[in-house]
Design a protein around this motif. Sequence first.
Motif, mmCIF file in Angstrom:
data_model
loop_
_atom_site.group_PDB
_atom_site.id
_atom_site.type_symbol
_atom_site.label_atom_id
_atom_site.label_comp_id
_atom_site.label_asym_id
_atom_site.label_seq_id
_atom_site.Cartn_x
_atom_site.Cartn_y
_atom_site.Cartn_z
ATOM 1 N N ASN A 1 -130.517 92.650 24.472
ATOM 2 C CA ASN A 1 -130.008 93.786 25.220
ATOM 3 C C ASN A 1 -130.187 95.067 24.392
ATOM 4 O OD1 ASN A 1 -128.431 95.774 26.431
ATOM 5 N ND2 ASN A 1 -126.811 94.347 27.038
ATOM 6 N N LEU B 1 -125.666 89.093 18.690
ATOM 7 C CA LEU B 1 -125.714 89.308 20.137
ATOM 8 C C LEU B 1 -127.099 89.809 20.564
ATOM 9 C CD1 LEU B 1 -124.018 89.264 22.746
ATOM 10 C CD2 LEU B 1 -123.321 91.609 22.243
ATOM 11 N N TYR B 2 -127.635 90.733 19.814
ATOM 12 C CA TYR B 2 -128.963 91.260 20.163
ATOM 13 C C TYR B 2 -130.037 90.179 20.022
ATOM 14 C CZ TYR B 2 -133.170 93.994 20.449
ATOM 15 O OH TYR B 2 -134.409 94.463 20.843
ATOM 16 N N LEU C 1 -123.034 92.324 16.402
ATOM 17 C CA LEU C 1 -124.046 92.994 17.222
ATOM 18 C C LEU C 1 -125.446 92.426 16.959
ATOM 19 C CD1 LEU C 1 -122.819 96.697 17.020
ATOM 20 C CD2 LEU C 1 -122.677 95.155 18.981
ATOM 21 N N VAL D 1 -127.150 96.942 23.010
ATOM 22 C CA VAL D 1 -126.575 96.403 21.776
ATOM 23 C C VAL D 1 -127.327 96.971 20.569
ATOM 24 C CG1 VAL D 1 -126.156 94.296 20.438
ATOM 25 C CG2 VAL D 1 -125.786 94.288 22.920
ATOM 26 N N GLU E 1 -126.419 100.625 20.098
ATOM 27 C CA GLU E 1 -125.109 100.823 19.464
ATOM 28 C C GLU E 1 -125.217 100.633 17.961
ATOM 29 O OE1 GLU E 1 -121.404 101.455 18.221
ATOM 30 O OE2 GLU E 1 -122.189 101.985 20.187
ATOM 31 N N LEU F 1 -118.615 96.803 22.399
ATOM 32 C CA LEU F 1 -119.732 96.997 21.456
ATOM 33 C C LEU F 1 -119.318 97.916 20.309
ATOM 34 C CD1 LEU F 1 -122.831 97.451 23.811
ATOM 35 C CD2 LEU F 1 -122.158 95.404 22.530
ATOM 36 N N SER G 1 -117.306 96.113 17.697
ATOM 37 C CA SER G 1 -117.893 94.908 17.105
ATOM 38 C C SER G 1 -118.501 95.215 15.740
ATOM 39 C CB SER G 1 -118.985 94.338 18.018
ATOM 40 O OG SER G 1 -118.440 93.964 19.256
#
Length: 188
Positions: free
Chosen positions: A25, A19-20, A16, A28, A31, A8, A11
């Motif tokens: 998550n 991905l989120y 990110l 994520v 971060e 993470l 990235s």
Amino acid sequence: MPEATHHLKNSSDDTLLALYRKEGNLEVAGELYNRYMPLVYGVCLKYLKDREESRDAVMQLFEKLVTVLREHDIANFKSWLYVTARNHCLMQLRARKSRQQKEMPDFFMENELALHPEEAPETEANLSRLEKCIETLAAEQKQCVQLFYLKQLCYKEISQVTGFEDNRVKSYIQNGKRNLKICMEQHG
């Protein structure tokens, strides 16, 4: 450092965000947000000029972020976050100003006192003029204005204290306020 956390940190913002949006998550989102927390805090401090209020705003923005990031497609996260933080602070300032205006009597807001509150000599002069103008009011107006603005009683409470009917109290306050404004303008 666990492999997922290391991944993470390395990235890109875009990775990110994707991905989120896909997984939801919070780690994520956390971060992503941690990268720019100093920026957000700085923006909030710049506008709100209060450390505690700025810290609260940072937390409120994070709570907002976890929902908004899943609903919107964001091209440049850093710029978007900056604008979002600024807008959040401006909304807080507007709300604060609105609360202050409701708390302050209108006759204060209608003179130059509200424009330059940091000028103590002028403030003292305005307060002195206001005190003198209050003394010029008819007895009923003076009593009702003082109870309403200085003692912060409501119309019903003023009626109970003075024995005046509710509509008389309202009339005395409105007329007293108008007369105070006129007096303040004449002696300005």
